[in-house]
Every structure is written in C-alpha cells, then in structure tokens.
Scaffold this active site. Structure first.
Site, PDB file in Angstrom:
ATOM      1  N   LYS A 112       0.814  -1.213   0.000  1.00  0.00           N
ATOM      2  CA  LYS A 112       0.000   0.000   0.000  1.00  0.00           C
ATOM      3  C   LYS A 112       0.848   1.263   0.000  1.00  0.00           C
ATOM      4  O   LYS A 112       0.381   2.321  -0.404  1.00  0.00           O
ATOM      5  CB  LYS A 112      -0.951  -0.013   1.185  1.00  0.00           C
ATOM      6  CG  LYS A 112      -2.024  -1.084   1.030  1.00  0.00           C
ATOM      7  CD  LYS A 112      -3.108  -1.007   2.089  1.00  0.00           C
ATOM      8  CE  LYS A 112      -4.241  -1.974   1.797  1.00  0.00           C
ATOM      9  NZ  LYS A 112      -3.834  -3.394   1.967  1.00  0.00           N
TER      10      LYS A 112
HETATM   11  C1  PLP Z   1      -4.432  -4.501   1.313  1.00  0.00           C
HETATM   12  C2  PLP Z   1      -3.612  -5.730   1.205  1.00  0.00           C
HETATM   13  C3  PLP Z   1      -3.960  -6.776   0.311  1.00  0.00           C
HETATM   14  C4  PLP Z   1      -5.208  -6.737  -0.542  1.00  0.00           C
HETATM   15  O1  PLP Z   1      -5.147  -5.772  -1.550  1.00  0.00           O
HETATM   16  P1  PLP Z   1      -6.485  -5.293  -2.270  1.00  0.00           P
HETATM   17  O2  PLP Z   1      -6.071  -4.164  -3.142  1.00  0.00           O
HETATM   18  O3  PLP Z   1      -7.415  -4.852  -1.168  1.00  0.00           O
HETATM   19  O4  PLP Z   1      -7.026  -6.450  -3.029  1.00  0.00           O
HETATM   20  C5  PLP Z   1      -3.107  -7.868   0.225  1.00  0.00           C
HETATM   21  N1  PLP Z   1      -2.001  -7.964   1.002  1.00  0.00           N
HETATM   22  C6  PLP Z   1      -1.647  -6.993   1.866  1.00  0.00           C
HETATM   23  C7  PLP Z   1      -0.435  -7.167   2.700  1.00  0.00           C
HETATM   24  C8  PLP Z   1      -2.431  -5.841   1.999  1.00  0.00           C
HETATM   25  O5  PLP Z   1      -2.067  -4.887   2.868  1.00  0.00           O
END
Ligand code: PLP
Length: 463
Positions: A112
């Site tokens: 993120k």
């Molecule tokens: C948010 C997140 C996901 C999922 O991603 P999306 O965009 O919500 O599908 C997967 N792995 C980690 C570590 C995350 O923080």
C-alpha cells in the site's frame, strides 16, 4: 481524460475531481471514460528505463493537464525515494517460470505504500490549488493506517486521524503508527474492536454536518489515484520479462480488488497480460463469484492474512462495469440487490467476459503455513502470509508459456509470528525501521462513542 461513475450518476469529472472525491456522489466508483493504450513501440521504448520514467508514461495519460511531465516525474521520484530498494519494486525469480514481485520495500513494509506515497503528494497539489484543507479519517486493523500516516505526515493540507482497536494490533503495527511525531497526525486507540472503529468512521461520514464542517476525506482503496499508481509495477515487471513481446500472467493476493484491478488496467493499456489470477484466503467471496457466478456475502473469519479478511470487495464493481460494456443501469441493479439481499448473480455474458482474462484460487490457513515453509525450504526466502496465499495459488495456475508473477504484498517482518510458526525463523525488522521499537508513542485512548470521537477530532483538526 474525463471520468464517470459506475452507477451512471456522475460524468465529465477531471482527474483532480475524482482524486479529491474518492467515492462518486451516487455511491459508485470512478473510471476513466476510456483506457489510454500505449503502442507496442512505446512500451518497447520503456524497456530498461528507470521505474520513475515508466511511472510517468503510465500515469500521465490519465491526468489530463493536472501536472506537467516534469512535475509528475519529480513527485514520483520523491515517492520512490521513500523505498528501501533501488529497484523500488524488484522482481525475484523463485524457479522456472515462477517469479515474485516484491512490493514491500516501502516505509511501512506493505504494497500500500507504493500508491499511498504517490496519492498523498497528488492530493497536496490538488488541495493547494483549491486552497483547501481536509481531515482524513480511517479505521485500521494494521496495514492501511500506517501506510496512510507515513504518506501524509508531511502533508501541509491534510490532518489525519486513524482509529485502531486499543490493544488489538501487534506491537510493530501500532508503533509504526504511533511513533510518527507530526502535528497533523493523530492516532486514536478505540476501546473496542476493529468493527467498532469501522462503524465510527462510517458514522462520521454519514453525519452530514460534521462531514462538511471538517471536510472529511478518505484514502481507502476505492480512490482512483491509488489504483492508478499501482499500474506502474505491472508495467515495470512485464517490461522486465520481455513485454510487449512476451506474455506474462499475475497472481494477486486479493481483498478489496484494488491491486488486481490495476493489473486489469495495465492489460487495457496494452501490456501483454495473459491471465490475472485472484488469490483469496478462506474469505473467498471473489473465488466463489468467479467459480459459480454468484456474488454472495457471508461472515468474515479472521486469518493470518488480515488485510484480505473482507466481506465485500469494493473495486470488483469497476471490473463488472467494464466487463458489462459500461452498462451503469446493470451495475446499479446488481448493487441494489447486494444492499438489499447480500447477493447478486453475475449475468452470464459478463461472467464469460471476466473469465476470459481472470481465474481464481484460494488458500486455507493450513495451506498458508505449508507454503511459507515450502518457499523457505526451496528458495531460502521468508514470505508473509498474504504473499503465501498468492504463491500457493500461483503454483497451481502457472502454465508452461507465460511467466507467472506472484505479488509479494507485505514484508515477512510485519507478520513475524506466522512466519516463525511455519519456519522456526523469526524475520527481523529491517534496520531502517528498528528505531520504532524505541521511539516515544503518541496516541489518545477514547471510548467507542461517536460524540467523544467527533469532539476530539474537532478540537485537533485545522480544516
Ligand atoms: C491490502 C492488502 C492486500 C489486498 O489488496 P487489495 O487491493 O485490497 O485487493 C493484500 N495484502 C496486503 C499485505 C495488503 O495490505
């Protein structure tokens, strides 16, 4: 480039509009009115070019005249410099046709960071132009909150308030948020669980006078700016593996469908993506939807990959809309059905269109442990449980032709207990984060009371 809502209630919006709005006023999500494709020669010219240059080529066509190419390049360079790896998002070969794309070298060790570091900088520019301040509020069980705080700590235009359940996030995750010492960053530990935190955030957004007075804003994964920034690493990795002249497939540990939707956008822009594989944990609404055509909400079971413990997958609406030939009336009908009865059936032709590119798989908690152990034994690498969900599915779906790239979404040190349980090895925090275990924490503990939380935010925010 203009944007419209998946539910037909808004159109003709600029990039700046959708960046600041997040959700469309009709409850839908924004998509560009068409996909800006790059010619094969344009992709070829990007082979072996720096991450920042690929990012500008991918993102600029979506932004109209929001920024000049030079301004955008400068902004992306700044965001990329917060990463602890020179390649920003390095690609690692695990064997044969299987690759892992490491997205966890950012300041909070999860994928993120890539989008959030870019989004915060874009939002500051948009807010400065409008001479506005906003109050960002969010609830977190770990990942999103720290990525948002790290990204907005230098913002001159946003105050950020992140609610987390008091005593219920890991030490590392809490300290990643609470050791940030900035006048615009506020951590609120709620006496309750994550559901209380989420309900409070929702209630604040629904409190129209409070929302307007504080200029509330969200930075969750439905913001188009986040999706856009995530297209970049699909491009860099596909190019590294021979795009546009060689096909590549991806497996993506999926929750809200933001990350994998960026892969879809990459394909619509002309990257030779053969298959996009959705990997879910036991909270498998998407795997069930793709397998059966029925999108149906059930309860959520907590797992070792908490960032994928979702009940509904918001960004899936964007794929449905595009796969349905942008039929906003259809999407409105499906979403009304979801709101009323907790389910809808994907029309057959839409399901077929989706299955033409997407596949799916799931991993149980036992399979996650096995995968972490296996990757450690075979490759000497420690992977986190989210990444392991992806790898487990990727191994089943990898074909003989196209390279299969599995996305590594969190650093193993973010989930040391699960990794240690599977391998006997405890992954250490990278040196550049070690200080958080010593630094002073800043947080306020509040009861799960809407009045108390709103009063606190009103007393601290500058908007
Ligand atoms: C948010 C997140 C996901 C999922 O991603 P999306 O965009 O919500 O599908 C997967 N792995 C980690 C570590 C995350 O923080």
């Amino acid at each position: 480039m203009l944007y419209h809502s998946t539910r037909g209630g808004a159109a003709g919006k600029t990039f700046e509009d959708v960046l600041l709005a997040g959700l469309a006023p009709d409850g839908g999500l924004y998509l560009p009115q068409n996909w800006p494709a790059l010619e094969a020669d344009a992709w070829r010219a990007l082979q072996n070019r720096p991450w920042e240059e690929v990012a500008v080529a991918v993102m600029a066509p979506y932004m109209g005249d929001f920024l000049s190419a030079d301004e955008l390049a400068g902004l992306i360079r700044e965001a990329a410099e917060t990463f602890g790896h020179p390649a920003v998002t390095p690609l690692v070969q695990l064997g044969g046709n299987l690759w892992m794309l490491e997205l966890f070298h950012g300041p909070t060790l999860a994928f993120k960071d890539v989008a959030m570091q870019i989004l915060a900088r874009l939002m500051d520019i948009a807010l400065a132009r409008r001479d506005q301040h906003v109050t960002i509020i969010g609830a977190t069980s770990g990942d999103t909150g720290s990525a948002a705080i790290e990204a907005f700590r230098h913002s001159r235009r946003a105050d950020i308030f992140i609610l987390h359940p008091h005593g219920r996030v890991s030490d590392v995750q809490r300290r990643q948020m609470t050791t940030v010492d900035a006048p615009n960053v506020h951590n609120i530990a709620i006496e309750g669980d994550f559901d209380h935190c989420q309900a409070l955030v929702k209630a604040m957004f629904n409190d129209a006078p409070f929302r307007a007075r504080m200029r509330l804003a969200g930075v969750n994964s439905i913001n188009w700016g986040r999706i856009l920034a995530q297209i970049v690493y699909y491009a860099t990795s596909a190019l590294a593996l021979g795009a546009p002249d060689r096909a590549v497939s991806y497996t993506v540990p999926t929750g809200n469908f933001g990350d994998i939707l960026a892969g879809y956008a990459g394909r619509r822009m002309g990257l030779p993506i053969e298959q996009l594989v959705i990997a879910t944990n036991i909270n498998d609404i998407l795997h069930r939807a793709l397998s059966t055509g029925r999108y149906e909400v059930t309860g959520v079971s907590p797992t070792t990959s908490p960032s994928m413990d979702i009940q509904v997958s918001s960004n899936f609406e964007r794929l449905l809309f595009d796969a349905a030939g942008r039929d906003a009336q259809m999407i409105k009908r499906l979403m009304d059905s979801l709101a009323q009865s907790g389910a809808f059936t994907i029309p057959e032709e839409v399901l077929q269109a989706i299955r033409g590119l997407f596949d799916s798989g799931r991993a149980t908690e036992d399979e996650v442990v096995e995968e972490i152990a296996r990757t450690h034994e075979e490759c000497g690498l420690l992977v986190d449980p989210h990444t392991a969900v992806g790898l487990h599915v990727a191994r089943q779906k990898a074909g003989a032709e196209a390279a299969m790239v599995s996305l590594a979404t969190a650093h193993p040190a973010k989930f040391p207990d699960a990794v240690e349980k599977a391998t006997g090895k405890r992954p250490p925090l990278p040196q550049r984060l070690a200080h958080i275990m010593e630094d002073t924490e800043h947080l306020s503990v509040l009861p799960a009371s809407l009045d108390k939380v709103e009063a606190f935010i009103a007393s601290r925010a500058s908007a």
